[in-house]
Design a protein around this motif. Structure first.
Motif, PDB file in Angstrom:
ATOM      1  N   ALA A   1     -19.220 -38.730  15.135  1.00 38.12           N
ATOM      2  CA  ALA A   1     -19.747 -38.341  17.245  1.00 38.12           C
ATOM      3  C   ALA A   1     -17.541 -39.074  17.473  1.00 38.12           C
ATOM      4  O   ALA A   1     -17.999 -37.639  18.662  1.00 38.12           O
ATOM      5  CB  ALA A   1     -20.903 -38.917  17.909  1.00 38.12           C
ATOM      6  N   GLN A   2     -17.408 -39.409  17.635  1.00 36.08           N
ATOM      7  CA  GLN A   2     -15.962 -40.211  17.810  1.00 36.08           C
ATOM      8  C   GLN A   2     -15.301 -39.184  16.987  1.00 36.08           C
ATOM      9  O   GLN A   2     -14.366 -39.681  16.975  1.00 36.08           O
ATOM     10  CB  GLN A   2     -16.594 -41.525  17.922  1.00 36.08           C
TER      11      GLN A   2
ATOM     12  N   ASP B   1     -32.647 -47.352  12.604  1.00 32.88           N
ATOM     13  CA  ASP B   1     -32.259 -47.209  12.902  1.00 32.88           C
ATOM     14  C   ASP B   1     -30.394 -47.266  13.931  1.00 32.88           C
ATOM     15  O   ASP B   1     -29.727 -46.674  14.204  1.00 32.88           O
ATOM     16  CB  ASP B   1     -32.763 -47.244  14.556  1.00 32.88           C
ATOM     17  N   ASP B   2     -30.996 -48.761  13.818  1.00 39.82           N
ATOM     18  CA  ASP B   2     -28.966 -49.580  14.688  1.00 39.82           C
ATOM     19  C   ASP B   2     -28.337 -48.936  13.122  1.00 39.82           C
ATOM     20  O   ASP B   2     -27.209 -49.200  13.581  1.00 39.82           O
ATOM     21  CB  ASP B   2     -29.407 -50.890  14.145  1.00 39.82           C
ATOM     22  N   ALA B   3     -28.416 -48.660  11.975  1.00 34.78           N
ATOM     23  CA  ALA B   3     -27.450 -48.611  11.117  1.00 34.78           C
ATOM     24  C   ALA B   3     -26.958 -47.083  10.891  1.00 34.78           C
ATOM     25  O   ALA B   3     -25.802 -47.036  11.266  1.00 34.78           O
ATOM     26  CB  ALA B   3     -27.899 -49.210   9.887  1.00 34.78           C
ATOM     27  N   ALA B   4     -28.226 -46.296  11.933  1.00 35.43           N
ATOM     28  CA  ALA B   4     -27.478 -44.619  11.557  1.00 35.43           C
ATOM     29  C   ALA B   4     -27.387 -44.254  13.074  1.00 35.43           C
ATOM     30  O   ALA B   4     -25.990 -43.933  12.942  1.00 35.43           O
ATOM     31  CB  ALA B   4     -29.190 -43.954  11.335  1.00 35.43           C
ATOM     32  N   ASN B   5     -27.633 -45.550  14.058  1.00 37.42           N
ATOM     33  CA  ASN B   5     -26.814 -45.503  14.775  1.00 37.42           C
ATOM     34  C   ASN B   5     -24.936 -45.528  14.718  1.00 37.42           C
ATOM     35  O   ASN B   5     -24.511 -44.593  15.627  1.00 37.42           O
ATOM     36  CB  ASN B   5     -26.800 -45.786  15.875  1.00 37.42           C
ATOM     37  N   ALA B   6     -24.911 -46.917  14.359  1.00 36.08           N
ATOM     38  CA  ALA B   6     -23.173 -46.786  14.290  1.00 36.08           C
ATOM     39  C   ALA B   6     -23.133 -45.835  13.414  1.00 36.08           C
ATOM     40  O   ALA B   6     -21.825 -45.076  13.834  1.00 36.08           O
ATOM     41  CB  ALA B   6     -23.823 -48.423  13.102  1.00 36.08           C
ATOM     42  N   VAL B   7     -23.278 -45.427  12.023  1.00 35.61           N
ATOM     43  CA  VAL B   7     -22.322 -44.474  11.774  1.00 35.61           C
ATOM     44  C   VAL B   7     -22.387 -43.019  12.805  1.00 35.61           C
ATOM     45  O   VAL B   7     -21.533 -42.215  12.370  1.00 35.61           O
ATOM     46  CB  VAL B   7     -23.553 -43.769  10.056  1.00 35.61           C
TER      47      VAL B   7
ATOM     48  N   GLN C   1     -25.406 -37.292  19.016  1.00 37.65           N
ATOM     49  CA  GLN C   1     -26.162 -38.583  17.759  1.00 37.65           C
ATOM     50  C   GLN C   1     -27.076 -38.814  18.748  1.00 37.65           C
ATOM     51  O   GLN C   1     -27.686 -38.880  16.695  1.00 37.65           O
ATOM     52  CB  GLN C   1     -25.034 -39.759  18.733  1.00 37.65           C
ATOM     53  N   GLN C   2     -27.742 -37.763  19.170  1.00 38.59           N
ATOM     54  CA  GLN C   2     -29.363 -39.209  19.729  1.00 38.59           C
ATOM     55  C   GLN C   2     -29.380 -37.808  18.820  1.00 38.59           C
ATOM     56  O   GLN C   2     -31.197 -37.984  17.980  1.00 38.59           O
ATOM     57  CB  GLN C   2     -29.827 -38.339  20.974  1.00 38.59           C
ATOM     58  N   HIS C   3     -29.020 -36.637  19.171  1.00 41.83           N
ATOM     59  CA  HIS C   3     -29.911 -34.813  17.900  1.00 41.83           C
ATOM     60  C   HIS C   3     -29.647 -35.373  16.652  1.00 41.83           C
ATOM     61  O   HIS C   3     -30.886 -34.925  15.929  1.00 41.83           O
ATOM     62  CB  HIS C   3     -28.641 -34.318  18.788  1.00 41.83           C
ATOM     63  N   TRP C   4     -28.578 -35.933  16.115  1.00 42.77           N
ATOM     64  CA  TRP C   4     -28.649 -36.064  14.734  1.00 42.77           C
ATOM     65  C   TRP C   4     -29.760 -37.765  14.827  1.00 42.77           C
ATOM     66  O   TRP C   4     -30.390 -37.253  13.095  1.00 42.77           O
ATOM     67  CB  TRP C   4     -27.559 -36.587  13.871  1.00 42.77           C
ATOM     68  N   LEU C   5     -30.225 -38.358  15.539  1.00 41.02           N
ATOM     69  CA  LEU C   5     -30.660 -39.461  15.180  1.00 41.02           C
ATOM     70  C   LEU C   5     -32.167 -38.646  14.857  1.00 41.02           C
ATOM     71  O   LEU C   5     -33.174 -39.060  13.896  1.00 41.02           O
ATOM     72  CB  LEU C   5     -30.740 -40.619  16.043  1.00 41.02           C
TER      73      LEU C   5
END
Length: 105
Positions: free
Chosen positions: A101-102, A90-96, A69-73
């Motif tokens: 990732a899950q 970043d919040d929306a991106a992290n949610a996606v 997830q961090q790599h993709w961000l």
């Protein structure tokens, strides 16, 4: 040493709340992917960019969803020339990305 159920109640409540939060975040990730049009490029018919399914499979093989997830961000920030990436917080991106990732569950 005997422990009663009472001693485990806080842990059970916390685990339940964490599960509910994870489900809500997954729903937010899926909805954000729809709202921001992520599936237009990363959907099943993607040819020039990785599909979310291929990204999820890769994260599962590597066994560290948080690192993926961090790599993709980080990649999104590096490749900020993609117009739609620049529009996503970043919040929306992290949610996606967490949803991906899950395993998109």
């Amino acid at each position: 040493v005997t422990m009663t159920l009472h001693a485990f109640k806080p842990a059970l409540v916390f685990a339940g709340l964490a599960w509910v939060a994870a489900q809500a975040m997954a729903a937010d990730g899926a909805q954000s992917a729809i709202d921001f049009g992520c599936l237009n490029c990363h959907g099943a018919q993607a040819h020039t960019v990785p599909t979310f399914r291929s990204m999820a499979d890769k994260a599962a093989r590597r066994g560290d969803p948080a690192k993926a997830q961090q790599h993709w961000l980080d990649e999104m920030h590096e490749k900020n020339f993609v117009h739609t990436h620049a529009m996503v917080s970043d919040d929306a991106a992290n949610a996606v990305l967490q949803w991906v990732a899950q395993g998109m569950k």
